[in-house]
Every structure is written in C-alpha cells, then in structure tokens.
Write a protein that holds these residues in place. Structure first.
Motif, PDB file in Angstrom:
ATOM      1  N   MET A 173      32.755  40.819  41.993  1.00 30.36           N
ATOM      2  CA  MET A 173      32.182  41.191  43.390  1.00 30.36           C
ATOM      3  C   MET A 173      32.350  42.447  43.668  1.00 30.36           C
ATOM      4  SD  MET A 173      29.934  38.832  44.091  1.00 30.36           S
ATOM      5  CE  MET A 173      29.876  38.462  41.954  1.00 30.36           C
ATOM      6  N   TRP A 174      33.725  42.912  43.385  1.00 32.29           N
ATOM      7  CA  TRP A 174      34.503  44.354  43.941  1.00 32.29           C
ATOM      8  C   TRP A 174      33.339  45.385  43.983  1.00 32.29           C
ATOM      9  CZ3 TRP A 174      39.562  46.732  42.048  1.00 32.29           C
ATOM     10  CH2 TRP A 174      39.822  47.789  42.565  1.00 32.29           C
ATOM     11  N   PRO A 175      33.040  45.860  42.661  1.00 30.00           N
ATOM     12  CA  PRO A 175      32.100  46.960  42.452  1.00 30.00           C
ATOM     13  C   PRO A 175      30.996  47.089  43.072  1.00 30.00           C
ATOM     14  CG  PRO A 175      32.676  45.845  40.262  1.00 30.00           C
ATOM     15  CD  PRO A 175      33.345  45.141  41.324  1.00 30.00           C
ATOM     16  N   LEU A 176      30.360  45.739  43.090  1.00 32.75           N
ATOM     17  CA  LEU A 176      29.116  45.539  43.429  1.00 32.75           C
ATOM     18  C   LEU A 176      29.158  45.821  45.036  1.00 32.75           C
ATOM     19  CD1 LEU A 176      28.066  42.299  41.431  1.00 32.75           C
ATOM     20  CD2 LEU A 176      27.179  44.616  41.145  1.00 32.75           C
ATOM     21  N   ALA A 177      30.129  45.094  45.957  1.00 31.58           N
ATOM     22  CA  ALA A 177      30.037  45.447  47.156  1.00 31.58           C
ATOM     23  C   ALA A 177      30.354  46.747  47.607  1.00 31.58           C
ATOM     24  CB  ALA A 177      31.078  44.528  47.672  1.00 31.58           C
TER      25      ALA A 177
ATOM     26  N   ALA B 259      29.847  47.166  57.105  1.00 30.99           N
ATOM     27  CA  ALA B 259      30.030  46.643  55.722  1.00 30.99           C
ATOM     28  C   ALA B 259      31.137  47.293  54.994  1.00 30.99           C
ATOM     29  CB  ALA B 259      28.648  46.862  55.036  1.00 30.99           C
ATOM     30  N   GLY B 260      30.962  48.720  55.081  1.00 31.71           N
ATOM     31  CA  GLY B 260      32.217  49.519  54.434  1.00 31.71           C
ATOM     32  C   GLY B 260      33.513  49.001  54.749  1.00 31.71           C
ATOM     33  N   GLY B 261      33.554  49.010  55.963  1.00 32.78           N
ATOM     34  CA  GLY B 261      34.993  48.576  56.391  1.00 32.78           C
ATOM     35  C   GLY B 261      35.563  47.122  56.077  1.00 32.78           C
TER      36      GLY B 261
ATOM     37  N   TYR C 166      27.995  40.420  49.030  1.00 35.59           N
ATOM     38  CA  TYR C 166      28.933  40.480  47.623  1.00 35.59           C
ATOM     39  C   TYR C 166      30.431  40.093  48.233  1.00 35.59           C
ATOM     40  CZ  TYR C 166      25.374  42.306  44.721  1.00 35.59           C
ATOM     41  OH  TYR C 166      24.347  42.427  44.064  1.00 35.59           O
ATOM     42  N   SER C 167      30.763  40.621  49.449  1.00 33.43           N
ATOM     43  CA  SER C 167      32.143  40.624  49.907  1.00 33.43           C
ATOM     44  C   SER C 167      32.330  39.248  50.179  1.00 33.43           C
ATOM     45  CB  SER C 167      32.244  41.543  51.222  1.00 33.43           C
ATOM     46  OG  SER C 167      32.255  42.798  50.924  1.00 33.43           O
ATOM     47  N   LEU C 168      31.421  38.462  50.710  1.00 31.85           N
ATOM     48  CA  LEU C 168      31.642  37.151  51.348  1.00 31.85           C
ATOM     49  C   LEU C 168      31.848  36.102  50.268  1.00 31.85           C
ATOM     50  CD1 LEU C 168      31.842  35.980  54.287  1.00 31.85           C
ATOM     51  CD2 LEU C 168      29.356  35.390  54.091  1.00 31.85           C
ATOM     52  N   LEU C 169      31.042  36.268  49.144  1.00 30.71           N
ATOM     53  CA  LEU C 169      31.418  35.113  48.108  1.00 30.71           C
ATOM     54  C   LEU C 169      32.903  34.949  47.774  1.00 30.71           C
ATOM     55  CD1 LEU C 169      28.149  35.750  45.601  1.00 30.71           C
ATOM     56  CD2 LEU C 169      29.052  33.817  47.051  1.00 30.71           C
ATOM     57  N   PRO C 170      33.643  35.822  47.380  1.00 36.20           N
ATOM     58  CA  PRO C 170      34.973  35.651  47.034  1.00 36.20           C
ATOM     59  C   PRO C 170      35.954  34.935  48.226  1.00 36.20           C
ATOM     60  CG  PRO C 170      34.722  37.789  46.930  1.00 36.20           C
ATOM     61  CD  PRO C 170      33.277  37.185  47.168  1.00 36.20           C
ATOM     62  N   ILE C 171      35.407  35.154  49.385  1.00 31.60           N
ATOM     63  CA  ILE C 171      36.216  34.850  50.562  1.00 31.60           C
ATOM     64  C   ILE C 171      35.981  33.261  50.802  1.00 31.60           C
ATOM     65  CG2 ILE C 171      36.559  35.239  53.303  1.00 31.60           C
ATOM     66  CD1 ILE C 171      35.609  38.012  52.508  1.00 31.60           C
ATOM     67  N   THR C 172      34.805  33.307  50.687  1.00 25.57           N
ATOM     68  CA  THR C 172      34.243  31.734  50.898  1.00 25.57           C
ATOM     69  C   THR C 172      34.162  30.624  49.890  1.00 25.57           C
ATOM     70  OG1 THR C 172      31.741  32.267  51.080  1.00 25.57           O
ATOM     71  CG2 THR C 172      33.176  32.548  53.114  1.00 25.57           C
ATOM     72  N   SER C 173      34.208  31.234  48.659  1.00 22.39           N
ATOM     73  CA  SER C 173      33.750  30.307  47.599  1.00 22.39           C
ATOM     74  C   SER C 173      34.297  30.351  46.260  1.00 22.39           C
ATOM     75  CB  SER C 173      32.054  30.390  47.414  1.00 22.39           C
ATOM     76  OG  SER C 173      31.612  31.577  47.270  1.00 22.39           O
TER      77      SER C 173
END
Length: 497
Positions: free
Chosen positions: A242-246, A266-268, A228-235
């Motif tokens: 994504m924020w609440p899901l991550a 993952a939390g960090g 979930y965190s990676l999606l907005p960073i890469t795509s």
C-alpha cells in the motif's frame, strides 16, 4: 446508474442552499455579534426518490455540502462533521434534543427527490433555541454549468459574511469539471466511510474510476490516498504493497491542488503511518488545519501524530477540538480515550470510551482501548474479556489476539500465550500478519531476543503498528535495550521528550 443531469441539479441545489443558509445565519444575528462563533449542523438529506440505490447520492450530497459549508469563515462558524450528522439519518428526536446533543445553534434539514432529469431539493433552516423555522425553500433544477455556478457561489458566500478574498482564492470547494468523474467519487466516499476491509477496497475501485475520468481530480486522489493508507491500519493489508500507492496518490493530490485541505491531510496521514516522516507530517497536517479549521480528519490525524510524539497535552487539545466538531462519533470518542490513556488520564479515558459505547456498543476499537486500560490497571481478566469481544466484533482482527496473548503471558499463563503466538506465526505463512503483533506476545513472555527479532521484521515490512513503539507502555521493558533504541532511530520516529 443514476442520471448525470440529476447530479448537476442536486449539487446546484445544495450550493444555492448554502448561499441562503449562510446569509440567514448572518442576518438573524446583530452585526455586533459577528465575532461570536455559531454552530451549524446539516442533517442528512432525506432520499425521497424511492430507490434505495440512490441512498449514496443523498449521503454524498450531505457530505459535500458539509465540506463546502465548513470552509465558509471557519473562525466564525463551526460546522458539525459528517459522522455526527449522519447519526440522525433515521431521526426520531426533536430539534431541541438534536441541537443539545450536537451543541448546535442551527439545524439544516433537507430532502432530495429525483424524477427523470428533474431534481427537487427542499430545505429549511431551524433555530434550535426556540425551534423556529426561520427560512425554507424548494429548488427545482435541470443541470447545466453546475461547477461554474458553484465557483460563483463560493465568492458570493464569502462576500455575504465579510471575508476578504485573496487573489485566486474563491473559498469554494474545488470539484471536478468532468461530471462522469463525480458519481464514482461520491461512491468512493460512500464506501470509504464504512471503514471495513471490503468496503475500503471497493472505494479504491471507484476512486480509480474517478481519476481515470478526470486525471486532474485532486479530491479523488486524496480519497484514494486515504483508502490505501487505511487498509494496513484497519485490515492487516501489507504496508509494503500500500505504501507506494498511497504515497503517489497523496503526492498527486497535493501537486494538483496544494491548497486543498483534504490533499494536505492525506499527505500527512501517509507521512505518519507509512513514510515515517513525522516532521513533514506535522507540516502538512498543520497546513490542512489552517486551510480548513473545520476539517475533522485533519484534527484527528494531527492528534495522533502529537500523541505518538509524546506531546500528550497538545494531542488531547486537538482531539477535544475534534470531539466538538464530531460529538456523536464512536471513532472520535474512542480516539479521545486512546490519547487520554497514553497521557495517563485513565478516568477521563474511560469516560470517553463510555461515550463511544453509548453510540455503538459493538465498536471493536473501543473494546481494544478499554482492554488496554484494564491491563494497565491490574485487571487482566477484564482485559482479556475486552480483547475477546474486540476479536469477535471485528470479525477476527489479529491485534485483539496479540493483545490477549500479551496479557496471558504477563499473567503467567505462558502455555496459552505461546499457543497464540504460534497461531500468529502460522497465519503469517499464508497472509500478512503485522510482525509487531508477534513481537508483542514475545515481549509479554519476556523473550526479548525473539521480540527484537520480530520488531526488526516489522521494520522491514514497514509495519504501521510500529508507530506505537514510542509511547506504548507495553514496550517499557525493552526501552533501555540498545537494539530497541537503535531500531527507533532507524524508524526516524520523533521520540517523547
């Protein structure tokens, strides 16, 4: 779908492999050398099943075995990370060459064959300095009680190398007790490692299946948080979505097992990119490294936090450690180039990027970083070419357009820059476009009012790329502006000293 019993068999075989490997890694050295670090690389298990659909199983077995081995006395044993090991999947190089490139003292080779309910794992341990096979073994298994066996072996491995076990600490990698959850977990990791938008979304589906089968599966929740965190960073996925899901997935992973390095990392990661709570991010990432000093992700994540906090010397030290663990990784070498760039060490940054290009000439993030170095070095045309190459190689990631627009604007080619910023705004009407991308082109055009307006939109959108406002020199012209300073305070970013 492959047979569940085969999963049990292969994990048991890997666990047995680990026990014997660590025993031999210790026994072939005099006890007086126990304080000296030894580096071990586990090469990808070869899939002898004859079915390409089972490739993810062999790869997953490799990755999980590396993770288990990485926790065994990490102060004395360095374990090469998955990315660098997987570079030798179709290996043609000699043991000496591989050992030299990875800086490894020992190589572990293995193969996996499945026939119905039977799985055979064949392994051998090779000492690099003389290419001698010091141990080999084959395992035929029919699964049962694999998780319990793995727990027992975790204790046995620790005892073999003289690690004192604390109450409740068995030094093993916690896995699910529900075998139906393990297969989708492996598939989730398989697709997440591909780091493309479609593959990341597919990994989310598999991680969701894994946690549905076993709601206590902390590793799967950690993988879900990473995806979930990676999606907005890469795509260019919407951070607000994504924020609440991550956040929820990471919180659940930590709640289930706060002594799991993957959960803390993952939390960090969520705290840094999405929560913008850099103090808590540092606490969690330091905890992750404490739990597993061989965790490549924890070192990379922590290096990013240190870099964007302006602590460049510490950031370079962290990414240097990551490169030791993961020397044949275009991503890790590119991140080294990135942090050296922000530290003002351009020559060293170029050397790190050259290493990334030698591994993967088309790695688009490395083209992005090289373009930014060219821009700072007064080479706008070379920068533009790098950004165009990045745009092509990435399949159209808009950060490359934004950076190209900025350089065009700073070069006085305002009409072309305005055309790019107009295209970004229009695209944003139909899909998420990070507002900071638009703001950057306006900053290049010296339209400060528009740049600040779009940065405000970035704050509202929780644009993950806002984390670079603290250290990116392209924002220097705005740093003294009261609105810019107030924005940084609202974001709660840790400002460089």
């Amino acid at each position: 779908m492959w047979n569940r019993k085969s999963t049990i068999v292969a994990i048991a075989a890997a666990s047995s492999l680990l026990l014997v490997t660590v025993y031999f890694s210790r026994s072939i050295r005099p006890s007086s050398h126990l304080s000296t670090q030894v580096t071990v690389a586990l090469l990808p298990f070869e899939n002898l099943t004859g079915n390409a659909d089972q490739e993810y199983f062999a790869d997953g077995l490799t990755e999980e075995t590396i993770a288990v081995l990485g926790k065994v006395n990490p102060n004395r044993m360095i374990v090469i990370a998955r990315t660098s090991s997987m570079a030798y999947k179709q290996r043609t190089k000699t043991v000496s060459q591989i050992g030299s490139e990875l800086g490894a003292d020992y190589l572990l080779e293995g193969s996996v064959r499945r026939e119905g309910e039977r799985v055979r794992v064949i392994v051998k341990l090779i000492r690099v300095r003389d290419q001698s096979r010091i141990w080999s073994e084959s395992y035929d298994r029919f699964g049962s009680g694999v998780i319990q066996i793995q727990d027992e072996l975790g204790n046995a491995i620790a005892r073999q190398i003289g690690v004192e076990l604390l109450p409740g600490d068995t030094n093993q990698r916690p896995q699910t007790r529900t075998l139906d959850a393990y297969d989708p977990y492996l598939l989730g990791r398989h697709f997440l490692n591909q780091v493309t938008p479609s593959a990341i979304r597919k990994s989310i589906e598999y991680f969701q299946t894994a946690v549905a089968k076993d709601p206590s599966y902390a590793l799967a929740f950690a993988g879900l948080a990473d995806a979930y965190s990676l999606l907005p960073i890469t795509s260019d996925a919407s951070p607000r979505d994504m924020w609440p899901l991550a956040r929820n997935a990471a919180a659940e992973a930590i709640r289930l097992n706060d002594s799991l390095a993957e959960a803390q990392a993952a939390g960090g990661y969520v705290d840094f990119w999405l929560e913008w709570d850099w103090g808590r991010s540092e606490e969690r990432l330091r905890r992750a490294i404490q739990l597993n000093p061989n965790s490549i992700l924890a070192h990379r994540y922590y290096a990013h936090l240190l870099n964007n906090s302006g602590r460049h010397t510490e950031a370079v030290a962290q990414i240097t450690k990551a490169r030791q663990l993961d020397p044949i990784s275009p991503g890790t070498n590119t991140m080294a180039g990135q942090f050296l760039f922000y530290a003002g060490r351009y020559t060293e940054a170029i050397e790190a990027l050259d290493k990334a290009f030698s591994i993967d000439p088309g790695f688009w993030v490395a083209h992005i970083m090289r373009g930014q170095i060219y821009e700072r070095s007064g080479k706008p045309e070379a920068a533009i070419q790098s950004f165009e190459q990045a745009y092509s190689s990435s399949g159209g990631n808009m950060v490359a357009l934004s950076l190209k627009g900025y350089v065009l604007a700073k070069s006085g080619r305002h009409a072309e820059a305005e055309q790019i910023v107009h295209g970004l705004v229009e695209a944003g009407k139909n899909r998420y476009v990070p507002p900071s991308y638009v703001a950057l082109v306006y900053a290049g055009l010296n339209n400060r009012e528009a740049a600040l307006e779009w940065l405000d939109k970035g704050y509202e959108a929780r644009d993950v790329h806002m984390v670079f406002l603290t250290i990116d020199p392209k924002w220097d012209d705005l740093r003294s502006n009261p609105r810019f300073q107030e924005l940084l305070k609202r974001c709660h970013f840790v400002l460089p000293q």
